[in-house]
Design a protein around this motif. Sequence first.
Motif, PDB file in Angstrom:
ATOM      1  N   ARG A  20      -6.139  -0.421  -2.284  1.00  0.00           N
ATOM      2  CA  ARG A  20      -7.109  -1.248  -3.048  1.00  0.00           C
ATOM      3  C   ARG A  20      -7.877  -0.676  -3.756  1.00  0.00           C
ATOM      4  N   VAL A  76     -13.006   1.159   6.470  1.00  0.00           N
ATOM      5  CA  VAL A  76     -11.917   0.021   6.592  1.00  0.00           C
ATOM      6  C   VAL A  76     -11.245  -0.158   6.138  1.00  0.00           C
ATOM      7  N   ASN A  77     -10.676   0.638   4.711  1.00  0.00           N
ATOM      8  CA  ASN A  77      -9.562   0.326   4.088  1.00  0.00           C
ATOM      9  C   ASN A  77      -8.069   1.467   4.659  1.00  0.00           C
ATOM     10  N   VAL A  78      -8.837   2.554   5.465  1.00  0.00           N
ATOM     11  CA  VAL A  78      -7.720   3.833   6.239  1.00  0.00           C
ATOM     12  C   VAL A  78      -7.243   2.347   7.248  1.00  0.00           C
ATOM     13  N   ILE A  79      -5.810   2.254   7.686  1.00  0.00           N
ATOM     14  CA  ILE A  79      -5.352   1.459   8.194  1.00  0.00           C
ATOM     15  C   ILE A  79      -4.716   2.753   9.723  1.00  0.00           C
ATOM     16  N   TYR A 174       0.430  -4.378   7.260  1.00  0.00           N
ATOM     17  CA  TYR A 174      -0.588  -3.919   6.231  1.00  0.00           C
ATOM     18  C   TYR A 174      -0.380  -5.293   5.367  1.00  0.00           C
ATOM     19  N   PRO A 177      -5.691  -9.375   3.850  1.00  0.00           N
ATOM     20  CA  PRO A 177      -5.770 -10.563   4.718  1.00  0.00           C
ATOM     21  C   PRO A 177      -6.099 -11.899   3.509  1.00  0.00           C
ATOM     22  N   ILE A 178      -6.515 -11.897   2.140  1.00  0.00           N
ATOM     23  CA  ILE A 178      -7.096 -12.385   1.477  1.00  0.00           C
ATOM     24  C   ILE A 178      -6.301 -13.054   0.670  1.00  0.00           C
ATOM     25  N   MET A 179      -4.705 -12.223   0.198  1.00  0.00           N
ATOM     26  CA  MET A 179      -3.279 -12.529   0.091  1.00  0.00           C
ATOM     27  C   MET A 179      -2.952 -13.365   1.019  1.00  0.00           C
ATOM     28  N   GLY A 182      -5.674 -16.779   0.292  1.00  0.00           N
ATOM     29  CA  GLY A 182      -6.091 -17.740  -0.781  1.00  0.00           C
ATOM     30  C   GLY A 182      -4.381 -18.654  -1.314  1.00  0.00           C
ATOM     31  N   THR A 183      -4.891 -19.058  -2.346  1.00  0.00           N
ATOM     32  CA  THR A 183      -4.200 -19.550  -3.507  1.00  0.00           C
ATOM     33  C   THR A 183      -4.311 -18.416  -4.657  1.00  0.00           C
ATOM     34  N   ARG A 184      -3.024 -18.325  -5.342  1.00  0.00           N
ATOM     35  CA  ARG A 184      -3.262 -16.714  -5.985  1.00  0.00           C
ATOM     36  C   ARG A 184      -3.688 -17.756  -7.299  1.00  0.00           C
ATOM     37  N   ASP A 185      -3.131 -19.509  -7.882  1.00  0.00           N
ATOM     38  CA  ASP A 185      -3.341 -19.778  -8.492  1.00  0.00           C
ATOM     39  C   ASP A 185      -4.598 -20.783  -8.856  1.00  0.00           C
ATOM     40  N   ASN A 186      -5.764 -19.483  -9.352  1.00  0.00           N
ATOM     41  CA  ASN A 186      -7.125 -19.937  -9.006  1.00  0.00           C
ATOM     42  C   ASN A 186      -8.267 -20.460 -10.492  1.00  0.00           C
ATOM     43  N   VAL A 188      -9.631 -19.227 -12.453  1.00  0.00           N
ATOM     44  CA  VAL A 188     -10.541 -18.603 -13.131  1.00  0.00           C
ATOM     45  C   VAL A 188     -11.063 -18.471 -14.349  1.00  0.00           C
TER      46      VAL A 188
END
Lengths: 193, 568
Positions: A20, A76-79, A174, A177-179, A182-186, A188
């Motif tokens: 990230r 949090v970003n450390v797995i 890993y 979770p967002i991946m 969510g749908t990638r076609d946003n 925006v």
Amino acid sequence: MSDEIRTEQKVTLVTLVANRPGVLNRIASLFRRRNFNIDSLTVGRTHRQHVSRMTIVVDARLANVNIIAANLRKLVNVIEVRVVSDEPHVSRDLALIKVRTDDPESRNMVTEICERYPGRIVDMGVKVAIVEVTAHEAQVEAMIEEFRPIGIVEMVRTGVVAMGRGVRIQDTQYEPPIMRAGTRDNGVQQTIL
Amino acid sequence: MMLTGSEILMECLLREGVDVMFGYPGGAILPTYDAMTKYPQIHHVLVRHEQGASHMADGYARATGKVGVAIATSGPGATNLVTGMATAMMDSSPIVCITGQVPRAAIGSDAFQETDVTGVSLPVTKHNFLVMDLDELAWTVREAFHIARSGRPGPVLVDIPKDIQTASTEFVYPEGEIVLPGYQPRTTANEDELDAAARLINEAQRPIILAGHGILMSGAMDELLHLVERSGVPVALTLLGKGALPENHPLSLGMMGMHGTATSNHSIQQADLLIALGMRFDDRVTGNLATYSQHSRKIHVDIDPSEINKNVPVDVGIAGDLRTVITQLLPRIEKQQRVDWMARIRDWQEDDDERDILHHDTGDRLLGAQVINDLWLHTGGDAITVTDVGQHQMLEAQYYPHQRPSTLITSGGLGTMGFGFPAAMGAKFGLPDEEVWAIVGDGGFQMTMCELATAVQEKTNVNIAILNNAFLGMVRQWQEFFYEERYHATPMFNPDFCLFADAYGVPNMRVTKREQVEESVAFARSVQGPVLIEYVIEKEDIVYPMVPAGADLHAMIRRPKPGERENA
């Protein structure tokens, strides 16, 4: 339960992190904030798209390695964090050393040193040569000491990377979770106000 | 349903159970302020300074156990939240701070009111996010609340660029479990750990429990009470641990540390076993680590593994949730009375009693200790007290015993002056049926007293007790003890606090005699909305006992007994 006294000075931690933005900053900030001393830190991608891997070498005489590991795990970003130097492992350091070769004697010495170490000349000019060495950190350092009297004019090292031997596999499935959610076609729209 | 980023944010806040947020608008957060008009279920409290918003969110969180929310614009709005986040970080308080950011395309260009707030807040947040993709917004808000309230709670910041707030997308709330693979707080102890801890407790002759904030955060008050009554082990409390065990319990020794009871500190130094539950061996409770409880074995239970062996090496360290771990431990604990140990402790307590200022003749002077004691008496010891930082804070800890958990709210770790008044307002928003007192000094109150306007606008029924000694009292005390009474930069010019209250139309009262304290409580209770009481107290009073910073825990400066010379 309490920490055993460590006698070796260098301890190697391998950390898997979510790839990230800012994750390197988070690790570096932690070490600075807690006054932990970093000997070397390398970071690079893995075979997993969303996972990067860091190899961190610290001086165990200056800080409690278990506390460092526990603090890393809090991010949090450390797995995952593992102290690989507690297990059989392979560690490598790569150096590029530009050394003076402007007379026959120095040229011979450089060639001779490269034969005794896992080093090779990757660029040979009239005045200088670049030697590449990939080896255990101690061996790299010994080689550098041999070049020093000849005349090192420039040098770069990658820092140590390490991996547990055999089936000591440090990997993760890993995915952010967002991946998954969510749908990638946003759709925006870039609106700048 | 097509929603803007701002509307998605509000939808997510609703689903997190947010009913109030504290904030201040500005350019980069305006789309969200506009979206708020469609969500009247979430009440927005307009503060007068963003620091107030962060402390209100913190006070709300500590009073209710729910996540508090503060919201501000980019740049100065965001940086003004930093003290509040640092305060919440040190005291493990769950808050979520939402900040507007300049549009994505402008990030890094030194745009108007641009600050790298994720960079600025990195060391003072548990985690933070910069949302660069509208699709990630809803997940990010869910993760932010999850991280803020789980494990060892703490502040989380979500920075949202303005163009993300205005962009629209088809909104589907992301259901499903939040899985953060590197973030799975351990909650239970294993059998070996439990056996080792139980053996030490059952075999100890002079054990003491050090109960901290973790007991309250995990809701382990009943479990602690069972453990105490079965094992017969007395309990010393940290400042934030007050309320973990009712302070009128015969095995409660009161607070430990720099201004703790001498009984607690002597018990710790003489103990053969420390059982540290949800506390972190802060330097203000240990004094000199080299001489800290030298003859004891040590058990440490904390949700945060990085706390174990950080300051004090322990024999048994258990990373886990206190309620779970104590429940696991209880069946292994033998019932004991510990008569000899308690007899020694009672001797120390008698000595403490003799030195107590309330048992001395102090003439006409009005002392802070008397004010706090009488506030305790006349509020029935049952108010929620929210303090600022300094002498009045330590006096509160000493003279306002708390029977219920989470009824003392105070900035322990960071020691943030200016915290008390806004945090009290936040607590009142969270618990409108409780009687809430902000107990503040004249110094700290002036740091955030602009929020009196907020209290008036919101008709917040909070009672403000200013203990006015016209000094930065605790600093003055240090100057008296350690800097040969050179009172530099501690005498305070103060406004007339009652006239100040008048300016806001706030009912007020000035108390100069002890007999008036009871009346002041009745007066405060008769007022709906904010009320300000100024207690004009002795200027050069001292909080005893005191362990000088870095000194041995048993080397306390004690109040002389009657007849002894002052500072003997």
